[in-house]
Design a protein around this motif. Structure first.
Motif, PDB file in Angstrom:
ATOM      1  N   GLY A 154       0.808  -1.206   0.000  1.00 15.34           N
ATOM      2  CA  GLY A 154       0.000   0.000   0.000  1.00 15.34           C
ATOM      3  C   GLY A 154       0.835   1.245   0.000  1.00 15.34           C
ATOM      4  N   LEU A 155       2.053   1.130   0.484  1.00 15.89           N
ATOM      5  CA  LEU A 155       2.923   2.304   0.535  1.00 15.89           C
ATOM      6  C   LEU A 155       3.917   2.274  -0.597  1.00 15.89           C
ATOM      7  N   ILE A 156       4.430   1.082  -0.872  1.00 15.99           N
ATOM      8  CA  ILE A 156       5.561   1.022  -1.780  1.00 15.99           C
ATOM      9  C   ILE A 156       5.274   0.179  -3.005  1.00 15.99           C
ATOM     10  N   GLY A 157       4.081  -0.395  -3.075  1.00 11.38           N
ATOM     11  CA  GLY A 157       3.753  -1.156  -4.259  1.00 11.38           C
ATOM     12  C   GLY A 157       4.182  -2.581  -4.219  1.00 11.38           C
ATOM     13  N   GLY A 158       4.566  -3.079  -3.051  1.00 12.86           N
ATOM     14  CA  GLY A 158       5.041  -4.447  -2.992  1.00 12.86           C
ATOM     15  C   GLY A 158       3.995  -5.435  -3.409  1.00 12.86           C
ATOM     16  N   GLY A 159       2.725  -5.111  -3.223  1.00 13.50           N
ATOM     17  CA  GLY A 159       1.681  -6.035  -3.599  1.00 13.50           C
ATOM     18  C   GLY A 159       1.163  -5.819  -4.979  1.00 13.50           C
ATOM     19  N   GLU A 160       1.724  -4.893  -5.710  1.00 11.44           N
ATOM     20  CA  GLU A 160       1.216  -4.568  -7.035  1.00 11.44           C
ATOM     21  C   GLU A 160       2.189  -5.059  -8.080  1.00 11.44           C
ATOM     22  N   GLU A 177      10.213  23.459  -0.309  1.00 13.35           N
ATOM     23  CA  GLU A 177      11.012  23.360  -1.527  1.00 13.35           C
ATOM     24  C   GLU A 177      11.089  21.905  -1.972  1.00 13.35           C
ATOM     25  N   LYS A 178      10.926  21.709  -3.262  1.00 17.23           N
ATOM     26  CA  LYS A 178      10.894  20.358  -3.816  1.00 17.23           C
ATOM     27  C   LYS A 178      12.175  19.595  -3.511  1.00 17.23           C
ATOM     28  N   GLN A 179      13.346  20.279  -3.635  1.00 10.95           N
ATOM     29  CA  GLN A 179      14.606  19.586  -3.429  1.00 10.95           C
ATOM     30  C   GLN A 179      14.761  19.121  -1.987  1.00 10.95           C
ATOM     31  N   ARG A 180      14.296  19.916  -1.043  1.00 17.13           N
ATOM     32  CA  ARG A 180      14.410  19.531   0.360  1.00 17.13           C
ATOM     33  C   ARG A 180      13.461  18.367   0.680  1.00 17.13           C
ATOM     34  N   ILE A 181      12.340  18.317  -0.008  1.00 20.58           N
ATOM     35  CA  ILE A 181      11.438  17.169   0.156  1.00 20.58           C
ATOM     36  C   ILE A 181      12.126  15.899  -0.340  1.00 20.58           C
ATOM     37  N   ILE A 182      12.808  16.008  -1.468  1.00 16.24           N
ATOM     38  CA  ILE A 182      13.526  14.845  -2.011  1.00 16.24           C
ATOM     39  C   ILE A 182      14.599  14.385  -1.027  1.00 16.24           C
ATOM     40  N   TRP A 183      15.337  15.336  -0.463  1.00 14.00           N
ATOM     41  CA  TRP A 183      16.344  14.966   0.533  1.00 14.00           C
ATOM     42  C   TRP A 183      15.702  14.228   1.701  1.00 14.00           C
ATOM     43  N   ALA A 184      14.554  14.729   2.130  1.00  8.46           N
ATOM     44  CA  ALA A 184      13.897  14.132   3.295  1.00  8.46           C
ATOM     45  C   ALA A 184      13.512  12.680   3.025  1.00  8.46           C
ATOM     46  N   TYR A 185      13.097  12.395   1.793  1.00  3.92           N
ATOM     47  CA  TYR A 185      12.709  11.020   1.464  1.00  3.92           C
ATOM     48  C   TYR A 185      13.899  10.065   1.534  1.00  3.92           C
ATOM     49  N   LYS A 186      15.118  10.589   1.466  1.00  2.00           N
ATOM     50  CA  LYS A 186      16.302   9.732   1.553  1.00  2.00           C
ATOM     51  C   LYS A 186      16.524   9.187   2.956  1.00  2.00           C
ATOM     52  N   ILE A 187      15.940   9.827   3.982  1.00  2.00           N
ATOM     53  CA  ILE A 187      16.325   9.467   5.352  1.00  2.00           C
ATOM     54  C   ILE A 187      15.150   9.308   6.309  1.00  2.00           C
ATOM     55  N   LEU A 188      14.018   9.991   6.068  1.00  2.00           N
ATOM     56  CA  LEU A 188      12.978  10.070   7.109  1.00  2.00           C
ATOM     57  C   LEU A 188      12.068   8.848   7.201  1.00  2.00           C
ATOM     58  N   PHE A 189      11.919   8.091   6.126  1.00  2.00           N
ATOM     59  CA  PHE A 189      10.904   7.035   6.123  1.00  2.00           C
ATOM     60  C   PHE A 189      11.487   5.657   5.803  1.00  2.00           C
ATOM     61  N   LEU A 190      12.746   5.463   6.112  1.00  2.00           N
ATOM     62  CA  LEU A 190      13.402   4.203   5.765  1.00  2.00           C
ATOM     63  C   LEU A 190      12.758   3.006   6.445  1.00  2.00           C
ATOM     64  N   ASP A 191      12.185   3.188   7.634  1.00  3.78           N
ATOM     65  CA  ASP A 191      11.615   2.053   8.363  1.00  3.78           C
ATOM     66  C   ASP A 191      10.249   1.644   7.848  1.00  3.78           C
ATOM     67  N   VAL A 192       9.575   2.541   7.137  1.00  6.81           N
ATOM     68  CA  VAL A 192       8.203   2.230   6.710  1.00  6.81           C
ATOM     69  C   VAL A 192       8.041   2.184   5.204  1.00  6.81           C
ATOM     70  N   ILE A 193       9.028   2.660   4.469  1.00  6.45           N
ATOM     71  CA  ILE A 193       8.865   2.712   3.014  1.00  6.45           C
ATOM     72  C   ILE A 193       9.243   1.383   2.353  1.00  6.45           C
ATOM     73  N   PHE A 194      10.041   0.572   3.060  1.00  8.06           N
ATOM     74  CA  PHE A 194      10.442  -0.727   2.518  1.00  8.06           C
ATOM     75  C   PHE A 194       9.647  -1.843   3.193  1.00  8.06           C
ATOM     76  N   PRO A 195       9.532  -2.997   2.519  1.00  8.64           N
ATOM     77  CA  PRO A 195       8.862  -4.136   3.152  1.00  8.64           C
ATOM     78  C   PRO A 195       9.645  -4.619   4.366  1.00  8.64           C
ATOM     79  N   LEU A 196       8.917  -5.144   5.336  1.00 14.81           N
ATOM     80  CA  LEU A 196       9.568  -5.613   6.555  1.00 14.81           C
ATOM     81  C   LEU A 196      10.495  -6.794   6.267  1.00 14.81           C
ATOM     82  N   SER A 197      10.222  -7.516   5.200  1.00 10.94           N
ATOM     83  CA  SER A 197      11.076  -8.652   4.854  1.00 10.94           C
ATOM     84  C   SER A 197      12.416  -8.203   4.295  1.00 10.94           C
ATOM     85  N   LEU A 198      12.543  -6.953   3.898  1.00  6.96           N
ATOM     86  CA  LEU A 198      13.812  -6.444   3.398  1.00  6.96           C
ATOM     87  C   LEU A 198      14.714  -6.106   4.580  1.00  6.96           C
ATOM     88  N   GLU A 199      15.907  -6.713   4.614  1.00  5.01           N
ATOM     89  CA  GLU A 199      16.770  -6.595   5.790  1.00  5.01           C
ATOM     90  C   GLU A 199      17.884  -5.579   5.637  1.00  5.01           C
TER      91      GLU A 199
END
Length: 1644
Positions: A1311-1317, A1413-1435
């Motif tokens: 639902g977040l990252i498309g793992g089921g799609e 700012e768009k660029q600062r949003i992109i930077w934020a995506y590099k670090i802020l959501f690492l625990d929830v943006i990937f599947p839990l099975s990814l180690e």
């Protein structure tokens, strides 16, 4: 009129000047003007089109459910297609029919919301249900059209034939066998009307009520004359088709006869457009184009020239015929007017307009020009002919207007007023309130605003129908809702409270200070305030014979011994005695006090209480508590539970040293003493009366209810502290105030019932009774109310409507309680009884029907009689004991019932004649009809059918069917709470109303009581913030826009900074409201004073639909679009969309780079086009676990009954936040199978059934916010969701190929990252990795790119990884910012080069501080959501910057031991001494903060996701970010500064230096050892990216050529080699570049 003449004169004068100018210098001036370019953007929904006609029905139903059915009748009766031959003609036709059912201004709102297409999602929901209906029957297999797959093949296919992300979007079902309508009965479906009628006409005995019927929902259209007990028949079809009309006529007749409960779900199957007619199918083709969002073109800084220099892609550009909007004012000119008057000068006039638009684009001004820019803007707006249009023109085209604004002469009065106002409101702050309710500026969008306005206007319409004066209606709408901060306190003051200590008297507290003002002194976090005053009263209600009770006593003793500054007390009760009291109608059993001896069955709890009371009375409270503690000690030492001998031994042990005679003698004496037993029983009775006995154990902190644990006790004190501090601060409490007395006197209630008190979000249910009352044949009109004695003629503020199932014991009990409640003489209440019955029970018991008739006759004829309540209570008792369960319907039995009732009537002073005639006039069918009418009312209002017990108190609904019965004390509590919190203020307004032109005889107490009930019920359904602001204190003479409309019931107060992003959005929204409902407005302008930078560096358009979107030539709908005419040619622009928070969007058509728009490169193309798509809506929520932190890592899955797992998510520790992607439909949310479901359950699934969950309905474009509470399963209370074992066995899982303890969730976080799609991920076919020579554990690499240049870099990075890595590779890309071309290209590249990929995304949470700012949003995506943006099975995952070139096998880095750290980064190099002056981390703040730790670069890093989640690293990083990001001077390089700043808490492993080399910081000495080369920007030379890439990385040109060659092949283009670059010097002339490029500074 004068103003208009002056305006016209000005235009004429300008025309003369213009003509002179054109005639003399036209060729000289305009010949050199380059042809202007335009930009256009639109946004469409993912689902295919929905018919406007059906949308209109949904909108009308939203106003009043009967409108839906009236609209069907009107449409069927009209020749609707006769004069409508275009889309606009059909729209006007539909609108005219809809308007005929509504009053102004509701009809105007209806028209606008129809054009806005806001009802389209509801039709998509019906499609989902229609698809499920068809697929539920074998018939569905006969045609491919009913394929259960949710894929849609619509316009919008990708070049490779795939369409992405339709996994949740319900498709439009195709017609079956040429049929466009069908009915679903749950057991079968019918396509033929005659077959349905035969089925309906079948004998009743063939109808099995136990068969599963179709599920109905709150949004369903149920025919109003349908009977609740009838068979459900759902019609799927579309208004306008012949089959719908035939089914409708037949089902209306069946519903009126009681044969069917008729439901319509509007669906127009594909292939049925012709049958629906032209107007019935308008809107059904293509996509639904949306409005209600903003588009910005931001001026981009280009210091490092980060633009792609490869040949621009050629493609079809959808040129828009409406390239010029001549009605918009340009620098004071409205060119449409000029051209009307001088059409012969059209070429010259248009050239002049182009010149004005392109001649003065400014992105910087000198400091002295900026100083008063905000004040000058306000002056321009306030003095404009149309201030709102002027504000919109200025802030949406600011770069083109700013230079003229800065030259305006400023009036000092404007500036002085702004400065004066800013003493009361922060400069630049924007606020808004609608009818007094403060709105969250960040959350406001067109849909929300329209919903709120519609809600207000609907209330106005209802209240006006109740004959309430308009002045009173305005007061009601402006009245504040109940405060959300109201606290419910139990008034426990009595002799039954036993206090252990007294802080004001006891010697142990003598050294403490007694000044209560000490509460206001600052202390360290967690430090207690030791004040010699009883401020916090911790009173525990316990059963002393239970484990909870005894452990609570031990905790009290411990806290007391540790000098915790609270006054501790207990109230003791016996659970077994409370049960006896409850069984005895709330009274003590008569024989309890008569017992004088104790036997083995004696209640141990009561005995402990008696011993306690004796010790307290004779030896003091302290020793009494010691006795309880001794009981606990002895019971814990025993293998068995607490027994009698433990209690006696504890008593003897406690008194052994205190008494001279043997304690055993005293013990026997107490056991026989009636006095102590009576006191103990009274204590239990007191607890029963309070209503807290059901809690078993609880803490009352100054009357507030909490859990009785030590942690909860301290938390309760900390929560209470700020409330008391506030009262101390304002002088309401001083050192002489009895704190408990004050608090309980003001907010105390003598009864507690959690079902009534419910303080959680959304737990209280309210319904509006006004619409029901306005029906022609309303149940409410039939009610005869009962009143307390001698109060019939008084106005009643509170009305209890008590629903009673007369066939159930619980219902009769509730009836008794309602009567007893009235007998107690409540002054301001009345009670109406809604008699209903279980359908199966009443059919066999005529006595039930006779009782209902007798009761109704009594209330209607004798409600004013003094003893009518006694009579009804006696009548009910007789019925309950002798007739309720008697199935006999003999005449003798019925006659004896009536005779007995007549005797009771005579005894109570009532006329007996009427009762003797009841039997002769008695009609079972008539009474049944009356009961069915009530049942239908209850079903419509509260969703409950036959056999309902409950109470509706001024609209507040409490049902008793699924919980404990309500008693008279609960009704008193309900009365007190509702009166104090919401009804009293409404009653005061109504009673003070001036009822002019009103018959005085009609202003009875019943009229006022009805008005209060109806109005308060409707007001309770409003969703409003209780926050209020005093806008009136701001001056509004020179710096405000005031629009008065005395007749309007909508009033808007606003404070707006016109030169802000909020101002850009609010200006068009206010214009929409002004044109739509003509509200009164008071808008105070509040710009930032003394600006130092330009406040806006963008162009902005808010997309609002209009009639012009509907073709007047054919049946097409072009849809609303954002149009930017005449944009600057030489400025680089970036396009961003400003959409409502619940929207997830993506670009789907964009030939050009939307990140770097340079219009002078468009060539002959006049308008740059971009089309975005609403990918999904957002379902967000907060998950909590009672008395614990949020369950971090808990997993939820979402799906349907057929496919329960379509998408999934996990819970953050931050606020327990979670999010899922959804589309309109009915979904089921549940805990994911595996560890989440093993450890936890939802309250709804306490049975342990994992399949149960929470139903989620999405039927609009505003998404949904859900609050969930979970609890641990029994026996799992101490198990952790995320355990260290996960880390220990990580390697084993790799070897065994196991994806973790959650292996059964195969598509985690889809639902977040498309793992089921499947559409979002691409797997290389089995064996393909080996084909490319790749074996071993897959390496996961994560990257992000935005803009064509960085996508070009990304392709090169991918190639460099693949050419040097020998193991399978999977790439993870942030989807949000990828171009449509890249998303089309990457599947081909994955197949060609043999790698997997997945597109992931995560919507920025609303509670987290947003970047703009768009660029600062992109930077934020590099670090802020690492625990929830990937599947839990990814180690584990490696981040690699897009502009990086890899020279080593990434498997080496992937396998590196990072020593248990969650993150691994490479430190900055330090061997290039030329850059020492730029190493900011070696000085100042960073040097002090790092304390010798290295400062790392963020271009390459490794994330151990298992460790990252275990240590809550993501939550910690978000906390640091939230704290730091609000300071604009912090986190200048967000993705890099944040992990470096947080490394004391989130430790970083430093990678070997060779893993990241960049020329700027490392120098050439170590280049040969580099395993990756990053194209870091050089702040000294500012060398452009591409130039540096070719020079620094020898293999880069070859990789670039390979990537571009393959790209050209995929898109069928000719490959054009780039010319070799020219040699450049080490430095780039800074004058040749623009200001700083944020993307390029990310690694400095």
């Amino acid at each position: 009129m004068e103003l208009r003449r002056s305006h016209g004169f000005r235009i004429s004068r300008v025309m003369i000047v213009l003509c002179v100018l054109l005639s003399f210098s036209g060729n000289l001036v305009f010949g050199e003007v380059r042809r202007p370019k335009n930009v256009q953007a639109s946004l469409r929904a993912k689902w295919s089109g929905t018919p406007l006609l059906l949308e209109a029905g949904e909108l009308l139903s939203k106003e009043w459910k009967d409108n839906f059915w009236e609209f069907i009748d009107v449409w069927h009766e009209a020749k609707y297609d006769s004069d409508a031959s275009t889309a606009r003609g059909c729209l006007q036709k539909i609108v005219s029919y809809g308007r005929s059912l509504l009053k102004e201004p509701l009809s105007s709102v209806f028209e606008f919301t129809l054009v806005l297409r806001s009802a389209s999602p509801r039709l998509v929901l019906y499609r989902q249900l229609a698809e499920e209906s068809i697929s539920s029957f074998p018939l569905a297999d006969e045609t491919d059209s009913t394929n259960a797959s949710s894929e849609i093949l619509d316009p919008g296919e990708r070049p490779n034939g795939r369409r992405t992300d339709n996994f949740l979007v319900s498709k439009n079902p195709a017609s079956i066998r040429g049929k466009c309508c069908w009915t679903d009965t749950g057991s079968t479906i019918f396509f033929d009307v005659q077959e349905l009628l035969l089925w309906l006409d079948s004998a009743d005995d063939l109808y099995d009520t136990t068969l599963e019927q179709p599920e109905l929902f709150d949004f369903d259209h149920v025919y109003p004359e349908s009977s609740v007990g009838s068979r459900i028949v759902i019609l799927y079809g579309a208004l306008g088709t012949q089959c719908f009309k035939e089914f409708h006529v037949a089902l209306v007749e069946a519903a009126k006869k009681g044969k069917a409960r008729y439901v319509v779900r509007p669906v127009l199957p594909s292939g049925c457009e012709l049958e629906a007619g032209h107007c019935g199918a308008v809107g059904a083709g293509g996509f639904v184009n949306l409005g209600g969002y903003g588009v910005e073109l931001a001026l981009k800084n280009m210091e490092y020239k980060a633009m792609d220099d490869s040949t621009m892609k050629k493609g079809v550009t959808l040129e828009d015929p409406r390239t010029e909007d001549l009605n918009q004012e340009v620098r004071g000119f409205i060119f449409s007017k000029i051209l009307e008057r001088r059409p012969e000068l059209s070429n010259e006039v248009m050239a002049f307009r182009d010149y004005l638009l392109s001649s003065s684009v400014s992105d910087s001004l000198d400091i002295w020009e900026l100083k008063d820019l905000g004040h000058q803007t306000v002056q321009r707006i306030v003095h404009a002919f149309d201030p709102l249009q002027s504000m919109q023109e200025i802030n949406q085209n600011f770069p083109s207007i700013v230079s003229s604004l800065s030259r305006m002469k400023l009036d000092d009065s404007v500036k002085d007023e702004i400065v004066a106002n800013q003493r009361m409101v922060q400069p630049g702050k924007s606020l808004m309130a609608l009818n007094g309710a403060v709105l969250n500026i960040d959350d406001i969008d067109l849909y929300l605003l329209l919903d709120m306005v519609h809600e207000e206007l609907s209330l106005v319409d209802q209240f006006a129908s109740l004959k309430i004066p308009s002045s009173t209606i305005k007061k009601l709408l402006l009245s504040p809702p109940p405060s959300e901060s109201v606290t419910f306190r139990i008034d426990f003051r009595s002799a039954h409270v036993h206090y252990l200590n007294n802080l004001e008297v006891d010697a142990m507290y003598r050294r403490w200070r007694s000044n209560i003002n000490e509460l206001l002194m600052p202390v360290f976090p967690g430090q207690l305030r030791y004040i010699r005053k009883n401020i916090f009263h911790a009173v525990y209600v316990i059963d002393p014979a239970t484990t909870c009770g005894l452990q609570t006593v031990e905790m009290i003793m411990s806290l007391h011994e540790n000098n915790v500054p609270m006054r501790f007390g207990v109230i003791l009760f016996s659970s077994s005695l409370v049960k006896n009291i409850e069984a005895n109608d709330g009274e003590l059993p008569k024989d309890t006090s008569a017992k004088s001896s104790l036997n083995k069955e004696e209640d141990i709890s009561s005995l402990i209480i008696r011993f306690f009371l004796y010790i307290e009375e004779n030896y003091g409270t302290s020793l009494a508590f010691s006795f309880l503690s001794e009981v606990n000690v002895l019971s814990e030492g025993s293998a068995n539970s607490l027994e009698l001998h433990h209690v006696e031994a504890a008593f003897v042990e406690t008194l052994m040293s205190k008494v001279k005679s043997p304690p055993q003698e005293i013990l026997l004496k107490i056991e026989k003493d009636i006095l102590f037993k009576e006191k103990a029983d009274e204590s239990s009775l007191f607890v029963f009366k309070l209503g807290v006995s059901k809690l078993q154990c609880c803490l009352l902190m100054n009357g507030l209810v909490h859990e009785p644990t030590e942690e909860s006790t301290i938390n309760a004190m900390n929560e209470e502290l700020p409330r008391i501090q506030e009262q101390v601060y304002y002088g309401h409490i001083d050192s002489h105030t009895d704190v408990l007395e004050k608090l309980l006197s003001e907010n105390g209630y003598v009864r507690y019932n959690p079902r009534i008190v419910t303080e959680g979000k959304g737990q209280k249910k309210f319904i509006s009774l006004t619409k029901e009352a306005l029906c022609g044949d309303s149940v409410l009109a039939d009610i005869s109310y009962l009143h307390p004695p001698e109060t019939v003629d008084e106005t009643k503020q509170i009305t209890h409507l008590i629903a009673v199932d007369i066939t159930s014991t619980k219902g009769i009990r509730l009836l008794h309680e309602g009567l007893h409640y009235l007998m107690r003489g409540r002054k301001s209440v009345r009670v109406g009884f809604l008699m209903n019955a279980n359908d199966s029970a009443v059919s066999s018991r005529s006595s039930c029907l006779l009782f209902a008739k007798l009761f109704e006759s009594t209330t209607s004829l004798f409600s004013h009689k003094p003893r009518v309540l006694d009579f009804l209570d006696q009548l009910t008792s007789v019925y309950e004991s002798d007739y309720m369960h008697d199935a006999s319907s003999s005449g003798e039995k019925m006659q004896s019932f009536v005779d007995y009732v007549s005797e009771l009537a005579a005894t109570n002073g009532l006329t007996t004649k009427i009762f003797r005639t009841v039997l002769s006039e008695f009609s079972a069918e008539g009474v049944k009809k009356s009961l069915d009418k009530v049942a239908n009312f209850l079903y419509r209002q509260v969703g409950s059918s036959f056999g309902t017990n409950g109470v509706i108190t001024n609209g507040r609904v409490i049902l008793c069917d699924d919980g404990d019965a309500l008693v008279s004390d609960d009704l008193s509590l309900l009365e007190s709470m509702e009166s104090e919190q919401r009804v009293k203020s409404i009653a005061a307004i109504i009673e003070e109303a001036e009822w002019q032109d009103f018959d005085p005889d009609s202003l009875t107490s019943k009229f006022f009581s009805d008005a209060i009930m109806f109005v308060s019920s409707s007001m309770a359904t409003r969703k409003r913030s209780s926050e209020r602001l005093r806008f009136e204190v701001l001056n509004a003479k020179y710096s405000a826009v005031i629009l008065n409309n005395e007749n309007s019931t909508i009033h808007i107060d606003a404070v707006i900074d016109p030169l802000s992003s909020a101002g850009q959005k609010l200006a068009p929204l206010l214009r929409v409201l002004r044109n739509l409902v003509h509200p009164s407005m008071r808008i105070v302008l509040n710009p930032v004073s003394s600006l130092v930078n330009l406040p806006l560096k963008n162009y902005y358009r808010y997309v609002v639909p209009s009639m012009d979107d509907f073709s007047s030539l054919d049946f097409s709908i072009t849809g609303p679009r954002a149009f930017f005419p005449n944009m600057p040619l030489s400025k680089t622009l970036t396009m961003n969309l400003d959409v409502p928070d619940p929207w997830l969007i993506e670009p789907v058509i964009a030939v050009h780079d939307l990140d770097n728009i340079l219009l002078e490169n468009l060539g002959d193309v006049r308008t740059l086009q971009a089309v975005f798509e609403l990918e999904a809506l957002l379902l967000t929520g907060h998950c909590s676990e009672k008395d614990h932190d949020p369950p971090r890592g808990l997993q939820f899955i979402l799906g349907t009954k057929a496919s329960p797992h379509l998408v999934d998510t996990l819970v953050m520790a931050n606020l327990g936040y979670w999010q899922l992607k959804v589309s309109p439909g009915v979904w089921n949310l549940q805990l994911a199978p595996g560890r989440s479901a093993d450890l936890y359950m939802m309250p709804e699934s306490e049975s342990g059934n994992r399949q149960s969950g929470k139903q989620i309905v999405i039927y609009d474009l505003r998404g949904k916010l859900v609050y969930l509470e979970v609890m641990k399963r029994k026996g799992k209370e101490h198990e952790q969701l995320l355990t260290a074992a996960t880390d220990e066995h990580a390697e084993k899982r790799k070897e065994d190929g196991i994806s973790g303890w959650n292996a059964n969730i195969l598509k985690w976080a889809s639902g977040l990252i498309g793992g089921g799609e499947q559409s979002k991920k691409r797997h290389v076919p089995s064996g393909a990795h080996e084909k490319f020579g790749r074996r071993g554990v897959t390496i996961n690499i994560f990257s992000i790119a935005s803009g064509h240049l960085y996508e070009r870099f990304l392709k090169i990075m991918i190639l460099s990884v693949l050419k040097n890595t020998h193991r399978p590779v999977k790439f993870w890309f942030i989807k949000n910012y990828l171009s449509p071309q890249f998303k089309d290209f990457i599947p081909h590249m994955a197949q060609e080069y043999g790698f997997d990929y997945e597109l992931i995304t995560y919507k920025w949470p609303t509670w987290l501080h947003k970047q703009t700012e768009k660029q600062r949003i992109i930077w934020a995506y590099k670090i802020l959501f690492l625990d929830v943006i990937f599947p839990l099975s990814l180690e584990k995952v490696i981040f690699v910057d897009a502009d990086q070139v890899v020279r080593a096998d990434m498997g080496e880095l992937y396998d590196m031991d990072i020593k248990g750290r969650p993150l691994a980064y490479t430190p900055f190099c330090d061997n290039n001494k030329e850059m020492d002056g730029y190493r900011f981390w070696r000085q100042g703040f960073w040097k002090d903060h790092l304390q010798g730790r290295p400062y790392h670069i963020s271009a390459l890093y490794v994330v151990d996701l298992v460790r990252f989640r275990q240590t809550a690293a993501g939550d910690n990083l978000r906390v640091f970010y939230e704290t730091l990001s609000k300071d604009p001077n912090s986190l200048s390089n967000l993705d890099q500064d944040l992990p470096n700043y947080a490394q004391h808490t989130v430790p970083i492993f430093s990678l070997p230096q060779e893993w990241l080399w960049c020329e700027s910081w490392c120098g050439n000495a170590t280049k040969s050892k580099a395993k990756t080369i990053d194209l870091c920007n050089n702040p000294m030379t500012k060398e452009p990216k591409l130039q540096g890439a070719r020079r620094i990385v020898s293999e880069w040109p070859e990789l670039d050529a390979e990537a571009r060659r393959f790209t050209a092949k995929v898109f069928g283009e000719e490959f054009e080699p780039l010319a070799p670059p020219t040699e450049v010097s080490g430095k780039t002339d800074s004058s040749s570049v623009d200001d700083a490029d944020e993307e390029s500074r990310s690694e400095l």
